[in-house]
Enzyme design. Structure first.
Site, PDB file in Angstrom:
ATOM      1  N   GLY A  19      -0.307  -2.224   7.049  1.00  0.00           N
ATOM      2  CA  GLY A  19      -0.653  -3.612   6.738  1.00  0.00           C
ATOM      3  C   GLY A  19       0.255  -4.148   5.655  1.00  0.00           C
ATOM      4  O   GLY A  19       0.937  -3.381   4.951  1.00  0.00           O
ATOM      5  N   VAL A  21       1.851  -6.081   2.301  1.00  0.00           N
ATOM      6  CA  VAL A  21       1.761  -5.780   0.859  1.00  0.00           C
ATOM      7  C   VAL A  21       0.488  -6.418   0.280  1.00  0.00           C
ATOM      8  O   VAL A  21       0.224  -7.604   0.520  1.00  0.00           O
ATOM      9  CB  VAL A  21       2.999  -6.346   0.120  1.00  0.00           C
ATOM     10  N   SER A  26      -3.637   1.215  -0.146  1.00  0.00           N
ATOM     11  CA  SER A  26      -3.793   2.350  -1.075  1.00  0.00           C
ATOM     12  C   SER A  26      -5.265   2.584  -1.386  1.00  0.00           C
ATOM     13  O   SER A  26      -5.723   3.735  -1.437  1.00  0.00           O
ATOM     14  CB  SER A  26      -3.044   2.092  -2.381  1.00  0.00           C
ATOM     15  N   ASP A  90      -0.550   6.378   3.359  1.00  0.00           N
ATOM     16  CA  ASP A  90      -0.463   4.989   2.912  1.00  0.00           C
ATOM     17  C   ASP A  90       0.842   4.389   3.441  1.00  0.00           C
ATOM     18  O   ASP A  90       1.904   4.674   2.897  1.00  0.00           O
ATOM     19  CB  ASP A  90      -0.478   4.996   1.374  1.00  0.00           C
TER      20      ASP A  90
END
Ligand SMILES: Nc1ncnc2c1ncn2[C@@H]1O[C@H](COP(=O)(O)OP(=O)(O)O)[C@@H](O)[C@H]1O
Ligand SMILES: Nc1ncnc2c1ncn2[C@H]1C[C@H](O)[C@@H](COP(=O)(O)O)O1
Length: 222
Positions: A19, A21, A26, A90
């Site tokens: 996905g 930023v 995370s 991630d």
């Protein structure tokens, strides 16, 4: 019985969170890994020697940054392979090429010859045994406004100075990219549907969806 067993998630699964930023990868990586007792593979952001320079001058540093990310991801792929899975990752390597490198080449902030060199290195790397496709890619999606709010709240200095148009362009590219992605099964999660920060127990609902989805895709594969 732990959540992994309860929802029949294989202990050697590799699940990638994708996905744009700031969307929450995370945070989701950590929450799912904790719930499943999986290991994590995070991107290096704070110790990345090129990221600040890149945001100051895309054209000058885009090739260096892509090579840096590629080297880091290769090491992580090797680590996951050697452990035999059981990881939440991630961001996928597909996003480096399919979103970032592509976008900078098309916008004129990555030299086409550099892009060609980068792509051939990437292709050589994915031909090694360390790059099996993940068992599942979880795509986090949300509105541009919500994502920009998150980028601002997180407050990484170099991202604050970046024009909104950059995030807007990336948001649009992500939509197109995920609609044609077919490297592995994709589970889409909308960030408005789960608040794992305010309500950490809601991770069980997500684990339930992952388990159900993996069972379905495995049954279809047979
Ligand atoms: N479910 C959530 N609700 C509210 N804020 C969130 C949620 N998930 C993440 N955030 C916040 O949004 C920001 C970006 O999240 P992060 O996980 O770092 O995104 P990414 O890894 O996709 O860049 C962080 O400040 C994080 O605390
Ligand atoms: N491949 C990449 N090219 C350019 N910039 C990248 C790449 N991968 C990550 N980034 C940037 C974007 C963010 O500023 C940080 C971390 O990404 P995040 O989505 O917040 O985890 O690195």
């Amino acid at each position: 019985m732990n959540l992994r067993e309860k929802y029949s998630i294989p202990p050697d699964a590799v699940i990638t969170i994708a996905g744009t930023v700031g969307v929450g990868k995370s945070t989701m990586t950590k929450a799912i890994a904790d719930a499943l007792h999986f290991k994590t593979s995070f991107e290096k952001v704070d110790s990345n020697p090129y990221l600040d320079r890149f945001y100051e001058d895309f054209s000058k540093w885009s090739f260096h940054l892509q090579i840096y990310f590629l080297a880091e991801r290769f090491k992580e792929q090797k680590r996951m392979f050697e452990y035999g899975g059981g990881f939440i990752q991630d961001r996928s390597i597909y996003e480096d090429t399919g979103i970032f490198a592509q976008m900078h080449k098309e916008k004129g902030t990555m030299d086409p010859v550099d892009h060609e060199t980068y792509t051939s290195l990437f292709e050589a790397m994915v031909m090694t045994p360390y790059f099996p496709h993940p068992n599942l890619l979880i795509y986090l999606e949300g509105s541009l406004d919500d994502i920009i709010d998150r980028i601002h709240d997180r407050g990484r200095p170099m991202e604050q100075q970046t024009p909104i148009s950059y995030w807007e362009e990336m948001h649009g590219r992500y939509e197109n990219w995920i609609n044609s992605f077919n490297g592995c099964p994709v589970l889409r999660l909308n960030i408005n549907d789960y608040d794992i920060v305010q309500n950490p127990e809601s991770v069980e609902v997500i684990i339930g969806r992952i388990g159900h989805f993996m069972e379905q895709t495995e049954a279809l594969r047979k």
